[in-house]
Design an enzyme around this catalytic site. Structure first.
Site, PDB file in Angstrom:
ATOM      1  CB  CYS A  85      24.998 -20.679   4.890  1.00  0.00           C
ATOM      2  SG  CYS A  85      23.261 -20.127   4.809  1.00  0.00           S
ATOM      3  CG  HIS A 195      23.828 -25.096   3.292  1.00  0.00           C
ATOM      4  ND1 HIS A 195      24.332 -25.019   4.564  1.00  0.00           N
ATOM      5  CD2 HIS A 195      22.828 -24.179   3.216  1.00  0.00           C
ATOM      6  CE1 HIS A 195      23.667 -24.096   5.246  1.00  0.00           C
ATOM      7  NE2 HIS A 195      22.760 -23.565   4.443  1.00  0.00           N
ATOM      8  CD  GLU A 197      26.562 -27.866   4.653  1.00  0.00           C
ATOM      9  OE1 GLU A 197      25.797 -27.238   5.394  1.00  0.00           O
ATOM     10  OE2 GLU A 197      27.255 -27.331   3.767  1.00  0.00           O
TER      11      GLU A 197
END
Length: 214
Positions: A85, A195, A197
């Site tokens: 990001c 992202h 994750e």
């Protein structure tokens, strides 16, 4: 934890959801530590640099934690670094927010600018267009979706490589209003605008691919 697990440091400089990154990396088998300690960050198999918020604030936080020095030193020795990001955005030459320009780490030429789209921020799931031979997106099909949350991006970027012995970066694009850089693979330096994750199974596969190169 396997003795062969790769050691990954999530760099904690105050601007990133470090716990989410830690959980996602641990889920795919990494030995993860959250720290801003210089020696630990330098000696890890991989360094992950997260980032949320304003470009200028992230850069200031990174410099205050000597993260700019750590990233530069690792890359000069070919040690893997991954940005996520705003942690990707600060790798570029500079960022422009609200008319204010801030110098980035200048690992890549390019300017982080406001997205030119009907709806901003770009928030939610989107597909990407990865280049042929991508290691980062290996094992993922073209319909894989990743989670984005951002109002700024690199919209116009190329890195010309004239030395035939040096491989050109692999650049992945996505579209929200217009095309923007969604990921870059450039030697030891990889980064994603989205992202991983927060991107479910597709994000887990991507992180597994990165760990596999450490």
């Amino acid at each position: 934890m396997s003795a062969a697990a790769k050691k990954v440091v999530v760099f904690d400089y105050g601007f990133g959801n470090v716990r989410s990154a830690e959980r996602a990396l641990a889920h795919v088998g990494a030995d993860v530590e959250i720290t801003r300690d210089y020696d630990r960050a330098m000696n890890a198999d991989g360094l992950l640099v997260p980032g949320v918020g304003a470009f200028s604030a992230c850069m200031q936080g990174l410099r205050d934690a000597r993260g700019d020095w750590i990233v530069g030193r690792r890359l000069s020795g070919g040690r893997p670094v991954m940005g996520i990001c705003v942690g990707m955005q600060i790798l570029f030459e500079r960022g422009i927010e609200h008319g204010v320009e801030t110098e980035g780490l200048d690992e890549w030429p390019g300017v982080v600018e406001p997205l030119n789209a009907p709806v901003v921020p770009h928030m939610g799931w989107n597909t990407v267009k990865a280049p042929e031979g991508s290691e980062l997106f290996a094992g993922l099909d073209a319909e894989a979706r990743f989670y984005f949350v951002h109002s700024y991006a690199v919209r116009d970027w190329s890195l010309e490589v004239t030395n035939p012995k040096i491989r050109a970066p692999r650049v992945t694009w996505a579209t929200h209003g217009e095309p923007f850089v969604a990921a870059v693979e450039n030697g030891a330096l990889w980064a994603t605008q989205f992202h991983p994750e927060k991107s479910g199974d597709a994000g887990a596969q991507l992180l597994t691919n990165w760990i596999g190169t450490l």
